[in-house]
Design a protein around this motif. Structure first.
Motif, PDB file in Angstrom:
ATOM      1  N   THR A 137      40.861   9.692 -19.207  1.00 54.98           N
ATOM      2  CA  THR A 137      39.957   9.342 -20.304  1.00 54.98           C
ATOM      3  C   THR A 137      38.498   9.484 -19.867  1.00 54.98           C
ATOM      4  OG1 THR A 137      39.187   7.512 -21.670  1.00 54.98           O
ATOM      5  CG2 THR A 137      40.240   6.883 -19.633  1.00 54.98           C
ATOM      6  N   THR A 138      37.664   9.787 -20.823  1.00 55.65           N
ATOM      7  CA  THR A 138      36.242   9.918 -20.482  1.00 55.65           C
ATOM      8  C   THR A 138      35.461   8.692 -20.921  1.00 55.65           C
ATOM      9  OG1 THR A 138      36.000  11.110 -22.537  1.00 55.65           O
ATOM     10  CG2 THR A 138      36.138  12.448 -20.538  1.00 55.65           C
ATOM     11  N   ASP A 139      36.198   7.718 -21.521  1.00 60.45           N
ATOM     12  CA  ASP A 139      35.499   6.487 -21.912  1.00 60.45           C
ATOM     13  C   ASP A 139      34.963   5.782 -20.670  1.00 60.45           C
ATOM     14  OD1 ASP A 139      35.936   6.799 -24.577  1.00 60.45           O
ATOM     15  OD2 ASP A 139      37.775   5.586 -24.622  1.00 60.45           O
ATOM     16  N   PRO A 140      33.831   5.107 -20.825  1.00 60.89           N
ATOM     17  CA  PRO A 140      33.263   4.400 -19.678  1.00 60.89           C
ATOM     18  C   PRO A 140      34.225   3.352 -19.105  1.00 60.89           C
ATOM     19  CG  PRO A 140      31.706   4.438 -21.514  1.00 60.89           C
ATOM     20  CD  PRO A 140      32.983   5.002 -22.040  1.00 60.89           C
ATOM     21  N   LEU A 141      34.101   3.160 -17.797  1.00 58.70           N
ATOM     22  CA  LEU A 141      34.899   2.149 -17.104  1.00 58.70           C
ATOM     23  C   LEU A 141      34.122   0.836 -17.087  1.00 58.70           C
ATOM     24  CD1 LEU A 141      37.311   1.323 -15.226  1.00 58.70           C
ATOM     25  CD2 LEU A 141      35.812   1.954 -13.319  1.00 58.70           C
ATOM     26  N   VAL A 142      34.793  -0.225 -17.495  1.00 58.65           N
ATOM     27  CA  VAL A 142      34.156  -1.548 -17.477  1.00 58.65           C
ATOM     28  C   VAL A 142      34.951  -2.424 -16.508  1.00 58.65           C
ATOM     29  CG1 VAL A 142      33.492  -3.554 -18.851  1.00 58.65           C
ATOM     30  CG2 VAL A 142      33.438  -1.270 -19.877  1.00 58.65           C
ATOM     31  N   LEU A 143      34.240  -2.972 -15.528  1.00 65.07           N
ATOM     32  CA  LEU A 143      34.906  -3.819 -14.541  1.00 65.07           C
ATOM     33  C   LEU A 143      34.260  -5.206 -14.576  1.00 65.07           C
ATOM     34  CD1 LEU A 143      36.626  -4.389 -11.935  1.00 65.07           C
ATOM     35  CD2 LEU A 143      34.688  -3.504 -10.641  1.00 65.07           C
ATOM     36  N   PHE A 144      35.093  -6.219 -14.719  1.00 64.06           N
ATOM     37  CA  PHE A 144      34.568  -7.590 -14.755  1.00 64.06           C
ATOM     38  C   PHE A 144      34.740  -8.272 -13.403  1.00 64.06           C
ATOM     39  CE2 PHE A 144      35.334  -6.796 -19.251  1.00 64.06           C
ATOM     40  CZ  PHE A 144      34.234  -7.393 -19.844  1.00 64.06           C
ATOM     41  N   THR A 145      33.718  -8.978 -12.976  1.00 67.24           N
ATOM     42  CA  THR A 145      33.850  -9.845 -11.802  1.00 67.24           C
ATOM     43  C   THR A 145      33.648 -11.282 -12.297  1.00 67.24           C
ATOM     44  OG1 THR A 145      31.502  -9.627 -11.346  1.00 67.24           O
ATOM     45  CG2 THR A 145      32.967  -8.146 -10.154  1.00 67.24           C
ATOM     46  N   PRO A 146      34.206 -12.308 -11.676  1.00 66.25           N
ATOM     47  CA  PRO A 146      34.990 -12.236 -10.449  1.00 66.25           C
ATOM     48  C   PRO A 146      36.470 -11.916 -10.670  1.00 66.25           C
ATOM     49  CG  PRO A 146      34.710 -14.520 -11.104  1.00 66.25           C
ATOM     50  CD  PRO A 146      34.001 -13.689 -12.134  1.00 66.25           C
ATOM     51  N   SER A 147      36.923 -11.710 -11.906  1.00 66.84           N
ATOM     52  CA  SER A 147      38.369 -11.559 -12.128  1.00 66.84           C
ATOM     53  C   SER A 147      38.908 -10.236 -11.604  1.00 66.84           C
ATOM     54  CB  SER A 147      38.667 -11.671 -13.626  1.00 66.84           C
ATOM     55  OG  SER A 147      38.093 -10.564 -14.304  1.00 66.84           O
ATOM     56  N   LYS A 203      27.410 -18.831 -25.688  1.00 63.17           N
ATOM     57  CA  LYS A 203      28.369 -19.190 -24.631  1.00 63.17           C
ATOM     58  C   LYS A 203      28.845 -17.957 -23.878  1.00 63.17           C
ATOM     59  CE  LYS A 203      28.812 -23.535 -25.894  1.00 63.17           C
ATOM     60  NZ  LYS A 203      28.212 -24.580 -25.097  1.00 63.17           N
ATOM     61  N   CYS A 204      28.588 -16.773 -24.446  1.00 63.33           N
ATOM     62  CA  CYS A 204      29.196 -15.547 -23.934  1.00 63.33           C
ATOM     63  C   CYS A 204      28.305 -14.814 -22.930  1.00 63.33           C
ATOM     64  CB  CYS A 204      29.488 -14.619 -25.113  1.00 63.33           C
ATOM     65  SG  CYS A 204      27.976 -14.184 -25.996  1.00 63.33           S
ATOM     66  N   GLN A 205      27.327 -15.519 -22.339  1.00 67.86           N
ATOM     67  CA  GLN A 205      26.363 -14.833 -21.473  1.00 67.86           C
ATOM     68  C   GLN A 205      27.012 -14.159 -20.270  1.00 67.86           C
ATOM     69  OE1 GLN A 205      22.910 -17.158 -20.500  1.00 67.86           O
ATOM     70  NE2 GLN A 205      23.037 -18.259 -22.444  1.00 67.86           N
ATOM     71  N   ALA A 208      25.762  -7.151 -26.347  1.00 69.50           N
ATOM     72  CA  ALA A 208      25.586  -5.992 -25.472  1.00 69.50           C
ATOM     73  C   ALA A 208      26.770  -5.046 -25.653  1.00 69.50           C
ATOM     74  CB  ALA A 208      25.479  -6.455 -24.030  1.00 69.50           C
ATOM     75  N   LEU A 209      26.481  -3.777 -25.894  1.00 65.09           N
ATOM     76  CA  LEU A 209      27.543  -2.802 -26.143  1.00 65.09           C
ATOM     77  C   LEU A 209      27.650  -1.859 -24.950  1.00 65.09           C
ATOM     78  CD1 LEU A 209      26.468  -1.871 -29.806  1.00 65.09           C
ATOM     79  CD2 LEU A 209      27.974  -3.731 -29.075  1.00 65.09           C
ATOM     80  N   VAL A 210      28.860  -1.518 -24.625  1.00 65.69           N
ATOM     81  CA  VAL A 210      29.092  -0.629 -23.479  1.00 65.69           C
ATOM     82  C   VAL A 210      28.530   0.758 -23.779  1.00 65.69           C
ATOM     83  CG1 VAL A 210      30.902   0.499 -22.132  1.00 65.69           C
ATOM     84  CG2 VAL A 210      31.147  -1.911 -22.804  1.00 65.69           C
ATOM     85  N   GLN A 211      27.746   1.291 -22.829  1.00 63.95           N
ATOM     86  CA  GLN A 211      27.193   2.638 -22.963  1.00 63.95           C
ATOM     87  C   GLN A 211      27.656   3.564 -21.848  1.00 63.95           C
ATOM     88  OE1 GLN A 211      25.063   3.478 -25.629  1.00 63.95           O
ATOM     89  NE2 GLN A 211      25.641   1.440 -26.322  1.00 63.95           N
ATOM     90  N   GLY A 212      28.015   2.975 -20.713  1.00 63.81           N
ATOM     91  CA  GLY A 212      28.430   3.794 -19.576  1.00 63.81           C
ATOM     92  C   GLY A 212      29.201   2.930 -18.609  1.00 63.81           C
ATOM     93  N   ASP A 213      29.609   3.513 -17.473  1.00 64.28           N
ATOM     94  CA  ASP A 213      30.360   2.740 -16.482  1.00 64.28           C
ATOM     95  C   ASP A 213      29.543   1.514 -16.065  1.00 64.28           C
ATOM     96  OD1 ASP A 213      32.180   4.718 -16.615  1.00 64.28           O
ATOM     97  OD2 ASP A 213      31.692   5.625 -14.673  1.00 64.28           O
ATOM     98  N   ILE A 214      30.197   0.416 -15.966  1.00 68.39           N
ATOM     99  CA  ILE A 214      29.434  -0.801 -15.652  1.00 68.39           C
ATOM    100  C   ILE A 214      30.305  -1.883 -15.017  1.00 68.39           C
ATOM    101  CG2 ILE A 214      29.751  -1.791 -17.979  1.00 68.39           C
ATOM    102  CD1 ILE A 214      26.808  -2.842 -17.622  1.00 68.39           C
ATOM    103  N   VAL A 215      29.663  -2.651 -14.140  1.00 67.63           N
ATOM    104  CA  VAL A 215      30.294  -3.846 -13.582  1.00 67.63           C
ATOM    105  C   VAL A 215      29.608  -5.043 -14.236  1.00 67.63           C
ATOM    106  CG1 VAL A 215      30.714  -5.207 -11.503  1.00 67.63           C
ATOM    107  CG2 VAL A 215      30.767  -2.698 -11.398  1.00 67.63           C
ATOM    108  N   ILE A 216      30.392  -5.959 -14.745  1.00 68.02           N
ATOM    109  CA  ILE A 216      29.827  -7.097 -15.469  1.00 68.02           C
ATOM    110  C   ILE A 216      30.290  -8.394 -14.834  1.00 68.02           C
ATOM    111  CG2 ILE A 216      29.917  -8.370 -17.662  1.00 68.02           C
ATOM    112  CD1 ILE A 216      30.165  -5.578 -18.983  1.00 68.02           C
ATOM    113  N   ASP A 217      29.336  -9.218 -14.493  1.00 66.37           N
ATOM    114  CA  ASP A 217      29.699 -10.502 -13.894  1.00 66.37           C
ATOM    115  C   ASP A 217      29.731 -11.596 -14.964  1.00 66.37           C
ATOM    116  OD1 ASP A 217      30.329 -12.134 -11.628  1.00 66.37           O
ATOM    117  OD2 ASP A 217      28.359 -13.052 -11.925  1.00 66.37           O
ATOM    118  N   VAL A 218      30.802 -12.367 -14.942  1.00 63.29           N
ATOM    119  CA  VAL A 218      30.896 -13.506 -15.859  1.00 63.29           C
ATOM    120  C   VAL A 218      30.535 -14.758 -15.059  1.00 63.29           C
ATOM    121  CG1 VAL A 218      32.365 -14.822 -17.423  1.00 63.29           C
ATOM    122  CG2 VAL A 218      32.744 -12.352 -17.129  1.00 63.29           C
ATOM    123  N   PRO A 219      29.339 -15.308 -15.282  1.00 63.46           N
ATOM    124  CA  PRO A 219      28.939 -16.481 -14.488  1.00 63.46           C
ATOM    125  C   PRO A 219      29.814 -17.691 -14.840  1.00 63.46           C
ATOM    126  CG  PRO A 219      27.312 -16.038 -16.202  1.00 63.46           C
ATOM    127  CD  PRO A 219      28.310 -14.932 -16.277  1.00 63.46           C
TER     128      PRO A 219
END
Ligand code: FES
Length: 652
Positions: free
Chosen positions: A1-11, A46-48, A94-105
């Motif tokens: 797939t060419t859709d952007p990769l979204v990776l969440f931390t710390p999960s 709450k979704c920061q 916030a909408l996904v535009q490209g590959d990204i790592v997102i931290d959930v505090p």
């Protein structure tokens, strides 16, 4: 797939998502724990999240290769009103535009961990009974007649996936104007239900409700009642307070209260009423301190010993006063606060932890939940010292429990100069082995009695007596200084070489403080005081020793002292007296009010409730009264430290 990769931390959860997917949506699809009360409407904040890798536009700065969409109007509005922490974005905007790592505090996780103060214990995972949901309710329509409640319930189902939600009557009575005032947007507090109760709407606010909801963790002791008021969204303790248990006027200790109810018709009901009134005073106190309306308290967890448990519930404790000490019910209880006359939210819930046995109550279950011997590889001995010592011994293989009748001596009762721990009470003492001279500190002052400024330091409190931890130290220090033999007899002035040992009837006493000059009392340790402590410590030790026999061990890996008394007692002195089994001193720690902590865990995490119910079912109960070995141990354990048991670590 060419859709952007979204990776969440710390999960570590990840997936590909089309450009333009809101981060909250991606999180939900991946099962990432990201909080939301408004369901993505940009209201609750709450979704920061923090984009931690990948380029992203910050506070109005646009980056061409942004991995998230630009800072939008909704975020701007929120930032204007509240201020969004730098680098944070609203996950629903916030909408996904490209590959990204997102931290959930941590603050944005529903099941966030509430950090506990002691390093060696597990943190509390948030999983409260009641949560807030913001919903858009369909307007009423004459062509499709349906009740307002039915449309609200449907909204909860479609917008929040909550099934079969019910509503309490008081919601029906108040909801129509609220729905209209909020223009069909409302926030509801939903109790998520338990084995017996379906999910239920407990409260309704017009529009977005910006406040919080609260719960109480209550440790109902025979002497004091302590309450922690907790924010059910953050897990924070927002106020804490305590009062004396008003039942004290019916009897100092448990047995005298049981006999009060036996001797006086309706005595149990009097005590039930007294404790419930006390509760309401206490709840008003904590709500005041936190400056919240008591009606926002929607949940409460209680821990208590079996007699307090029965009296609080309005059950005659008669059977608990005699063998075989049968509880009415040992199971956990889910009730409504109004059934117990508690003046909090009109449909607030109450959860009472299970009791372990007729002598080992829900407070001991709470200690087990807090200290978790069942999850420890090391063999752990946990003693909660009060007028009854509740003792747990175990590791991942099994856990044993018993209670031992230590009596009130450890709390300063039955001691000639004894008093409760309060300003003016001697709490620390050292005796010089050469000169046999004592020096001490009283509660409320930091200065030792032989230091300059002591007279000023005690000017307001005086030296009024000796508290439980003080008497333990005094006796252990007397033994170490050679003023006391192993059987517990105080030597005479000739034998000990100090004029502080004075003849007192047929025995001797040791004078710690001559109060005559100050116009205060003399503080002495008498031989009957030592006898009382010997009995109490022998009971404690024998209970622990009995559990060790049952476990088939002679040593334990660690000792945890729980309870307010356990928090003040010095491990060294406890071991010199032989209160606790021999163990390296650094392995003896204090857990503070572990029962209260257990209550807080059960309040904030409903999963922990099922967990402890399970654990309690598996705990092996040992009844000391029927064990002949308990008597044997008791006789041996009255010596100081102990006549038969070796204390090799202590002696080395
Ligand atoms: Fe409420 Fe984003 S989910 S502001």
């Amino acid at each position: 797939t060419t859709d952007p990769l979204v990776l969440f931390t710390p999960s570590g959860k990840r997936g590909h998502f089309p450009v333009g997917t809101p981060v909250l949506t991606a999180a939900r699809q991946l099962g990432v724990d990201l909080d939301s009360v408004c369901g993505g409407r940009g209201i609750c904040s709450k979704c920061q999240i923090t984009p931690s890798y990948g380029e992203f536009p910050k506070h109005g700065v646009t980056v061409a290769e942004a991995a998230l969409s630009e800072w939008n109007k909704v975020e701007q509005r929120y930032d204007d009103i509240r201020g969004l922490t730098k680098g944070r974005r609203l996950g629903c905007q916030a909408l996904v535009q490209g590959d990204i790592v997102i931290d959930v505090p941590p603050e944005s996780q529903v099941h966030r961990q509430v950090v506990r103060k002691r390093a060696e214990v597990r943190d509390i995972t948030m999983n409260p009974s009641t949560r807030l949901y913001y919903v858009d309710v369909e307007h009423p329509d004459m062509h499709k007649p349906s009740g307002d409640l039915e449309r609200l319930i449907e909204a909860l189902e479609t917008q929040w996936d909550l099934q079969d939600v019910k509503a309490d009557l008081h919601i029906l009575q108040s909801m129509q104007p609220v729905l209209r005032k909020g223009d069909w947007k409302v926030t509801v507090a939903v109790h998520l239900g338990d084995e017996i109760h379906p999910p239920t709407i407990m409260h309704i606010w017009p529009g977005f409700y910006d406040g919080s909801i609260y719960g109480l963790a209550i440790d109902l002791g025979s002497t004091t009642i302590a309450a922690h008021l907790c924010d059910l969204q953050t897990g924070d303790v927002v106020a804490s307070s305590g009062i004396m248990n008003p039942q004290i006027r019916f009897g100092e200790d448990l047995m005298s209260r049981v006999s009060y109810s036996m001797m006086n018709k309706g005595g149990d009901q009097e005590m039930t009423q007294a404790v419930r009134e006390g509760m309401n005073t206490l709840f008003a106190q904590v709500a005041d301190e936190a400056e919240i309306d008591k009606a926002l308290i929607v949940d409460a967890v209680f821990v208590c010993n079996p007699v307090m448990h029965h009296l609080f519930l309005g059950i005659d404790p008669f059977e608990l006063g005699q063998a075989p000490f049968a509880l009415t019910s040992s199971g956990a209880l889910s009730l409504y606060a109004k059934e117990l006359d508690l003046e909090i939210h009109p449909t607030a819930r109450v959860y009472i932890l299970p009791c372990i046995a007729g002598h080992v109550g829900a407070d001991a279950a709470a200690v087990a939940l807090s200290e978790a011997p069942d999850k420890s590889k090391d063999l752990m001995l946990v003693v909660d010292v009060g007028t009854n010592a509740e003792i747990l011994l175990g590791n991942t293989n099994k856990v044993l429990a018993c209670s031992s009748p230590t009596g009130p001596a450890f709390e300063g009762a039955q001691i000639s100069s004894g008093q409760r721990a309060a300003p003016g009470a001697i709490e620390r003492i050292e005796i010089d082995p050469q000169t046999k001279e004592p020096r001490f500190k009283v509660i409320g002052s930091d200065i030792w009695s032989n230091e300059d400024g002591f007279a000023d330091a005690i000017a307001t409190t005086g030296v009024t007596g000796i508290c439980g931890s003080g008497i333990i130290e005094a006796i252990a220090e007397m033994r170490l200084a050679g003023l006391l033999d192993a059987s517990g007899l105080i030597g005479s002035a000739e034998q000990t070489g100090t004029s502080r040992c004075i003849a007192d009837g047929r025995t001797n006493s040791y004078v710690i403080w001559d109060g005559s000059e100050e116009g205060g009392p003399n503080i002495t340790v008498t031989n009957p005081d030592i006898r009382a402590i010997q009995m109490a410590k022998a009971a404690l030790y024998s209970g622990a020793r009995l559990l060790m026999d049952k476990f088939g061990v002679d040593t334990v890996d660690k000792v945890i002292l729980a309870g307010a008394f356990g928090a003040h007692i010095s491990a060294k002195h406890a071991m010199v007296l032989g209160m606790i089994p021999d163990c390296p001193l650094e392995k003896v720690t204090s857990a503070g009010n572990a029962a209260g902590t257990g209550a807080r865990i059960a309040l904030l995490n409903t999963k922990a409730r099922t967990e402890i119910e399970d654990t309690v079912r598996r705990i092996e109960k040992i009844e000391t009264a029927v064990e002949s070995r308990f008597q044997e141990h008791f006789v041996n354990a009255s010596a100081i430290p102990n006549s038969t048991e070796p204390f090799p670590i202590l002696n080395s």
